[in-house]
Design an enzyme around this catalytic site. Sequence first.
Site, short mmCIF file in Angstrom:
data_model
loop_
_atom_site.label_atom_id
_atom_site.label_comp_id
_atom_site.label_asym_id
_atom_site.label_seq_id
_atom_site.Cartn_x
_atom_site.Cartn_y
_atom_site.Cartn_z
N SER A 1 5.62 -4.09 8.08
CA SER A 1 5.21 -2.79 8.78
C SER A 1 5.07 -1.64 7.80
CB SER A 1 5.69 -2.60 10.08
OG SER A 1 7.23 -2.37 10.01
N GLY A 2 4.25 -0.76 7.88
CA GLY A 2 4.36 0.39 7.02
C GLY A 2 3.65 1.52 7.59
N GLY B 1 0.57 2.46 7.42
CA GLY B 1 -0.60 2.23 7.80
C GLY B 1 -0.76 1.25 8.87
N VAL C 1 1.62 -6.14 10.13
CA VAL C 1 1.18 -7.33 9.70
C VAL C 1 1.93 -8.64 10.56
CG1 VAL C 1 0.54 -8.83 7.65
CG2 VAL C 1 0.86 -6.36 7.51
N ASP D 1 -3.23 1.75 -5.28
CA ASP D 1 -2.05 1.61 -4.82
C ASP D 1 -1.41 0.32 -5.35
OD1 ASP D 1 0.07 2.75 -3.10
OD2 ASP D 1 -0.53 1.66 -1.22
#
Length: 343
Positions: free
Chosen positions: A73-74, A76, A79, A182
Amino acid sequence: MKPSVSPAPAPANRPRRRPDLTLPMPQRDPSLAVPLPLPPPSSNSIPTPPSTIGQSLPTPSFSDLERIRRIGSGSGGTVYMVRHRTTGRIFALKVIYGNHEEAVRRQICREIEILRTADNPFVVRCHGMYDHAGEIQILLEFMDGGSLDGKKISSERFLAEVAHQILTGLAYLHRQKIVHRDIKPSNLLINAARQVKIADFGVSRILAQTMDPCNSSVGTIAYMSPERINTDLNHGIYDGYAGDIWSFGLSILEFYLGRFPFGEKLGRQGDWASLMCAICYSNPPEAPPTASREFRTFISCCLQKEPARRLTAAQLLQHSFITQLQHPPLQSSSSSSSNSSHP
């Protein structure tokens, strides 16, 4: 009242008065052609474009995907590892946070459709997109080794192989006029076959355009080139391709050092303002004297303050650090259906 009289029909064999006159057919100007809009998809998944030959299987139905576990996770999104119930194939499903306006959703769909056309063994494959329950969800290739974030690679031979694979994928994206924006260790994934692939190309741009306009956490800024952070540098000109090379070089040097090249205290847990100043105004990081001459010059070719002095991905593939090593043939990514991306 006089009865109406119909005019007499002309004789069938009446000769033309001016046989030299002709009526030219109208000529179509192809530059003015306007393509007709495609019909909307009949399901909540976007079908594989017809022009994408042999790239991937048709997008599985969302209802046929079974979530197994969260794998990352982040800022954005999150997952998940998912399994296709019909085939047993494993994928990664990236769920993008937030509810978006309709115009934004259409833009995201267009962007992801572009991502699906990418076909390279060193780029994580995008299998499709779902608009489910108000959330944008992207189906990606699953990489069972996870990301290279936090990994130390002290062997120059293996590091050259990693760099070779990333550069091959990056050169492909740049040839397709795609800028990643990125590149960083967490977006470089590896699988059990030791294949390294670039993830989230384009997705990071989508998030930057459609989500928090201040999407500039220290973890993202840490790998940005000086001229991207400070627009006064390089006469205000930003070259995205050269920016990717800076981020790539910084990531490769971090693998070798086992720490963020600008210093432990200026990494993702460091001071945001000090980090920006270090990137923009201090000398670029260098490989240590204990490294080989080839590796030191390779890093120098990536970490130049002036973007025009950085080598391109194609040029770096010809650098002696890469060419001096005999690279064994890499296993094709299409040979294993279980090797398939994430955060």
